[in-house]
Scaffold this motif. Sequence first.
Motif, PDB file in Angstrom:
ATOM      1  N   SER A 206       1.095 -29.504  21.936  1.00 58.33           N
ATOM      2  CA  SER A 206       0.791 -29.299  20.520  1.00 58.33           C
ATOM      3  C   SER A 206       0.778 -30.618  19.762  1.00 58.33           C
ATOM      4  CB  SER A 206       1.793 -28.337  19.871  1.00 58.33           C
ATOM      5  OG  SER A 206       3.089 -28.913  19.849  1.00 58.33           O
ATOM      6  N   VAL A 210      -0.820 -27.312  15.429  1.00 59.74           N
ATOM      7  CA  VAL A 210      -1.910 -26.880  16.310  1.00 59.74           C
ATOM      8  C   VAL A 210      -1.441 -26.907  17.763  1.00 59.74           C
ATOM      9  CG1 VAL A 210      -4.239 -27.385  17.135  1.00 59.74           C
ATOM     10  CG2 VAL A 210      -3.677 -27.664  14.718  1.00 59.74           C
ATOM     11  N   ASP A 213      -4.851 -23.833  22.842  1.00 63.70           N
ATOM     12  CA  ASP A 213      -5.250 -22.436  23.000  1.00 63.70           C
ATOM     13  C   ASP A 213      -4.983 -21.993  24.438  1.00 63.70           C
ATOM     14  OD1 ASP A 213      -6.619 -19.991  23.225  1.00 63.70           O
ATOM     15  OD2 ASP A 213      -8.193 -20.620  21.840  1.00 63.70           O
ATOM     16  N   LEU A 224     -12.240 -26.310  16.343  1.00 68.05           N
ATOM     17  CA  LEU A 224     -11.015 -25.942  15.638  1.00 68.05           C
ATOM     18  C   LEU A 224     -11.345 -24.962  14.524  1.00 68.05           C
ATOM     19  CD1 LEU A 224      -9.161 -29.357  15.196  1.00 68.05           C
ATOM     20  CD2 LEU A 224      -8.626 -27.562  16.835  1.00 68.05           C
ATOM     21  N   GLU A 228      -6.683 -24.647  11.331  1.00 67.75           N
ATOM     22  CA  GLU A 228      -6.168 -25.712  12.198  1.00 67.75           C
ATOM     23  C   GLU A 228      -6.525 -27.087  11.645  1.00 67.75           C
ATOM     24  OE1 GLU A 228      -6.207 -23.442  16.536  1.00 67.75           O
ATOM     25  OE2 GLU A 228      -8.057 -24.362  15.770  1.00 67.75           O
ATOM     26  N   SER A 231      -4.371 -27.725   8.537  1.00 70.55           N
ATOM     27  CA  SER A 231      -2.952 -27.946   8.823  1.00 70.55           C
ATOM     28  C   SER A 231      -2.690 -29.383   9.244  1.00 70.55           C
ATOM     29  CB  SER A 231      -2.455 -26.981   9.902  1.00 70.55           C
ATOM     30  OG  SER A 231      -2.922 -27.361  11.189  1.00 70.55           O
TER      31      SER A 231
END
Length: 237
Positions: A206, A210, A213, A224, A228, A231
């Motif tokens: 991460s 984020v 996946d 994205l 995402e 953020s």
Amino acid sequence: MRLDKYICDNTSLTRSLATKAIKSGRIKVNGIKPKSGALKILPDSDQVVFDGHLIEAQPSTRYYMMNKPQGYVCANSDGEHPLVFDLMNKEINISRLHTVGRLDKDTTGLLLITDDGQWSHQITSPNHHQAKTYRAWLAEPLIEDAELKIEAGIVLKDDIKPTLPATMQRVSDTEVLLTISEGRYHQVKRMFAALGNRVIRLHRESIGQVTLDPLLAPRNYRMLTLDEVQSLSKIQE
């Protein structure tokens, strides 16, 4: 917008190739063959067709996450190793993209790719302290007080200033989740080397909020989401 610029921005054609396509009659604007690339068009309303296929306007900025595999380098050119961009050959204007920071050739996991330099800088700037979490597999069992040393900051070899406080979760004696907020050269590997150990496998899970996946297989990538992107736009001071 000039027609030739629109073509270059939204296809893989260079300016000279776009000019040749226009002169050879391969381009139509609203059903009419233009005479020059200098023709002004309205991207929101005019239809530009190349060899019978509509040229659709691409996003002004692009944001991707990739599940980076081993053996690929985070660069736009390399004479010896395959590039992460080789996995994106379906995208246009790949040369405009860059990786947000880098992962070593043998490191796997979450890699961000964009053509938005300001957004990239917000994530990678040392002033913003964006948290990054790695799963590391080690050659030897961890020493007992490894967590305390990492939380206090570690002095790396050939580096006077200790690392910023980090957090570590011990999955087993040879597997950990490490969260750091810096991006020094080979930092994770050097941190464990300073503890008398060696990283044998490293995977980034991460960056900020984020997370990679779980449906994204190695070598694959996706755009994205807006959430995402936003953020990661929130600067962490």
